[in-house]
Design a protein around this motif. Structure first.
Motif, PDB file in Angstrom:
ATOM      1  N   CYS A 109       4.113-138.038 -35.638  1.00 31.78           N
ATOM      2  CA  CYS A 109       4.635-138.664 -34.431  1.00 31.78           C
ATOM      3  C   CYS A 109       5.213-140.016 -34.844  1.00 31.78           C
ATOM      4  O   CYS A 109       4.469-140.973 -35.058  1.00 31.78           O
ATOM      5  CB  CYS A 109       3.493-138.815 -33.437  1.00 31.78           C
ATOM      6  N   ARG A 121       9.471-136.897 -33.352  1.00 35.30           N
ATOM      7  CA  ARG A 121       8.646-136.260 -34.373  1.00 35.30           C
ATOM      8  C   ARG A 121       9.473-136.063 -35.638  1.00 35.30           C
ATOM      9  O   ARG A 121      10.673-135.790 -35.571  1.00 35.30           O
ATOM     10  CB  ARG A 121       8.065-134.941 -33.857  1.00 35.30           C
ATOM     11  N   CYS A 123       7.759-127.871 -36.573  1.00 36.74           N
ATOM     12  CA  CYS A 123       6.984-128.624 -35.589  1.00 36.74           C
ATOM     13  C   CYS A 123       6.427-127.653 -34.549  1.00 36.74           C
ATOM     14  O   CYS A 123       7.156-126.821 -34.006  1.00 36.74           O
ATOM     15  CB  CYS A 123       7.863-129.677 -34.917  1.00 36.74           C
TER      16      CYS A 123
END
Length: 272
Positions: free
Chosen positions: A32, A23, A3
């Motif tokens: 998301c 996330r 991420c």
């Protein structure tokens, strides 16, 4: 998958959710997973964000989701930021946010504030809402801990009119060991944001953590090097979450305010 939203760079296996709880690695993409899921919505005075020098006297539609990429033991809003509220959240499309804001323009409503939790964990939702708000001629406000990546800043800054950034300490060890955060990235965020929109900075003064006169002196001297007109808020801590240290002494806040005012033109106290 890694991420790229913040300094953590969580390495997530398929189906795994990151530290922020917002996330997820889904089908080989970081998504998301709290997009549009709101746990809080209210019409607030703009001063409550806190923004002291941005359209004073107006109101703003404040919205929040769940999740945060820090784990501050003194979190004043932990029931939203650090607990899994997915089951209690309500799904609200960006178009609905726009309509709600429009419906309340008669209440001195100037736009939307993305607040309560760390909303940059769901920056895609901010981007989509903020585009619509700007197209309707209204304003966007962000309240954040300032630890998002440059990629996120590139995506949302064009739509932000004002940002309040928490600068929780000016000591890297405090950020690392207590907040599990990153001071360097927060400072970089502030340096970038101040070039793009109105910003104000807030420090929650926690006894024994960041209430040293030398620390506030160094912090406000650095802020002044960016612009001495940046409004700065010193806010009183109250025992919450995992920390039961007594509330900040009000006399401490006034003493720190005097120090801050040697560098900055606009210093405010909160929760006093």
């Amino acid at each position: 998958m890694i991420c790229q939203t913040c300094f953590r760079h969580c390495q997530l296996e398929e189906g795994q959710i990151g530290f922020c709880r917002a996330r997820k690695n889904q089908s080989g993409q970081i998504v998301c997973c709290n997009y549009g899921y709101l746990t809080a919505m209210a019409i607030d005075p703009i001063e409550k964000k806190p923004l002291a020098m941005f359209h004073p006297g107006s109101t703003i539609l404040s919205i929040g989701s769940y999740g945060c990429n820090l784990d501050c033991p003194f979190c004043q809003n932990y029931t939203i930021s650090r607990q899994d509220n997915a089951a209690q959240a309500t799904f609200v499309l960006p178009e609905q946010i726009l309509q709600i804001a429009k419906n309340h323009k008669e209440d001195r409503m100037i736009g939307v504030a993305y607040t309560y939790n760390e909303m940059l964990c769901s920056w895609e939702y901010i981007r989509d809402c903020a585009k619509l708000i700007h197209e309707a001629g209204m304003l966007n406000v962000l309240v954040t801990n300032g630890t998002a990546s440059q990629m996120v800043l590139d995506a949302i800054l064009p739509y932000m009119d004002a940002i309040n950034i928490d600068l929780k300490s000016f000591d890297a060890k405090t950020y690392d060991s207590i907040l599990h955060g990153n001071l360097e990235q927060t400072m970089a965020f502030i340096e970038r944001a101040v070039q793009s929109c109105h910003i104000e900075i807030t420090t929650l003064v926690v006894p024994g953590m960041n209430d040293r006169e030398s620390e506030i002196d160094a912090m406000t001297q650095w802020i002044a090097s960016l612009n001495p007109d940046i409004p700065y808020h010193l806010t009183r801590y109250f025992p919450r979450y995992h920390m039961d240290t007594p509330a900040t002494n009000i006399s401490t806040l006034y003493r720190l305010k005097d120090i801050a005012k040697t560098h900055l033109h606009h210093v405010f106290l909160g929760n006093v």
